[in-house]
Motif scaffolding. Structure first.
Motif, PDB file in Angstrom:
ATOM      1  N   PHE A  99      -0.577  -5.855   6.890  1.00 41.39           N
ATOM      2  CA  PHE A  99       0.681  -6.103   7.591  1.00 41.39           C
ATOM      3  C   PHE A  99       1.538  -4.832   7.604  1.00 41.39           C
ATOM      4  CE2 PHE A  99       4.034  -6.136   4.390  1.00 41.39           C
ATOM      5  CZ  PHE A  99       3.325  -6.278   3.201  1.00 41.39           C
ATOM      6  N   VAL A 156       3.778  -0.695   4.480  1.00 37.37           N
ATOM      7  CA  VAL A 156       2.414  -0.997   4.910  1.00 37.37           C
ATOM      8  C   VAL A 156       1.729  -1.683   3.733  1.00 37.37           C
ATOM      9  CG1 VAL A 156       0.227  -0.047   5.711  1.00 37.37           C
ATOM     10  CG2 VAL A 156       2.363   1.028   6.405  1.00 37.37           C
ATOM     11  N   GLY A 157       1.142  -2.818   3.976  1.00 39.84           N
ATOM     12  CA  GLY A 157       0.520  -3.519   2.862  1.00 39.84           C
ATOM     13  C   GLY A 157      -0.489  -4.550   3.298  1.00 39.84           C
ATOM     14  N   GLN A 158      -0.834  -5.389   2.348  1.00 42.70           N
ATOM     15  CA  GLN A 158      -1.785  -6.468   2.595  1.00 42.70           C
ATOM     16  C   GLN A 158      -1.214  -7.752   2.008  1.00 42.70           C
ATOM     17  OE1 GLN A 158      -4.843  -3.957   0.495  1.00 42.70           O
ATOM     18  NE2 GLN A 158      -6.166  -4.751   2.096  1.00 42.70           N
ATOM     19  N   THR A 217       0.832  -1.199   0.000  1.00 45.27           N
ATOM     20  CA  THR A 217       0.000   0.000   0.000  1.00 45.27           C
ATOM     21  C   THR A 217       0.868   1.251   0.000  1.00 45.27           C
ATOM     22  OG1 THR A 217      -1.732  -1.154   1.228  1.00 45.27           O
ATOM     23  CG2 THR A 217      -1.792   1.253   1.255  1.00 45.27           C
TER      24      THR A 217
END
Lengths: 175, 175
Positions: free
Chosen positions: B147, B134-136, B117
């Motif tokens: 995460f 920051v991500g998925q 993200t």
């Protein structure tokens, strides 16, 4: 007694101190930064005690108010085009956004509170401490938002200061 | 052409390389760590190339499978009692959890995919690079999970290696 490593003790003490100041009197946050400190806040970069504190005290308030209106289905805007350079030894002025150079500390919300979900600390090869915090914040009666923040702490003249600070709201483009 | 700072270029290249390896062949991740590298993964600490890769290849698979069953209303378990020490110059063995010393790379899911993200990079006072992601992630058909991950990259003998790595799933105790 649990034998807590030194970096865990220093890191967790810093985190406690930082969010206590943040929630109660952000104008005091300058005490933890030095002029070489970098803050990357939602993709925007600032360097130096003054620029960082100004950002945290004025701009953040406005930004969080705006973010509280954002749904998780909204696309996160790309701030990369607004980024300024962040070079050690070079003072970078805060970005021109109408309010970022304003030293008026009047806030659009009366209170903000951070709740820490998890924090981790590690020693670095250069005797610094890396700290990472995952948590939630709430401004007034706005919805709770997740956040993610990382710090590097360095001992300079027998005092621990924050040389690096990165903050992101946990807003994804789910779907 | 945008004049991208060196640390942004190195950091973003590392992030791209890391998640490409992670999603395609985690057993190759050892190439980015050194024996002094620390990984804190959901509060558990590991040190050294071998212990880290073992954790990422075997234990993570099982853990993510379990986490996909966790609702956001569940309390995140406190892993602090399971933490091992992470001291530079001292090799710390992986924790005894039944599977963490098993080098069998058979996974309970067939694929995992990370979606970033946002990522931020900063230079540190000691010529390292701090990167925050920051991500998925999505494992097979399990629900998407957010995460957070932070890295410190250091140039050693003209190669950039990861000396510090922290990972947390974005699971809060909302409510």
């Amino acid at each position: 007694m649990v034998d807590q490593p030194l970096w865990e003790h220093i890191g967790s003490s810093f985190v406690s101190h930082y969010y206590h100041m943040f929630d109660n009197d952000r104008s005091q946050l300058g005490s933890i930064y030095i002029d070489a400190s970098c803050l990357t806040w939602e993709g925007q970069q600032f360097q130096g005690k003054r620029a960082i504190v100004e950002k945290l005290t004025v701009s953040l308030s406005v930004y969080l108010l705006l973010c509280s209106k954002v749904t998780h289905n909204s696309q996160v805007s790309d701030c990369s085009s607004m980024r300024s350079s962040c070079i050690f030894g070079q003072q970078v002025a805060p970005q021109k956004q109408g309010f970022s150079e304003n030293s008026d500390y009047s806030l659009p919300f009366t209170k903000i509170a951070h709740s820490i979900t998890a924090q981790d600390h590690q020693p670095t090869p250069d005797c610094c401490i890396l700290s990472m915090v995952v948590g939630q914040l709430k401004a007034d009666d706005d919805p709770i938002m997740g956040f993610h923040q990382s710090f590097i702490l360095k001992n300079i003249n027998d005092a621990w200061v924050c040389t690096n600070d990165m903050f992101r709201l946990a807003i994804h483009n789910f779907g």
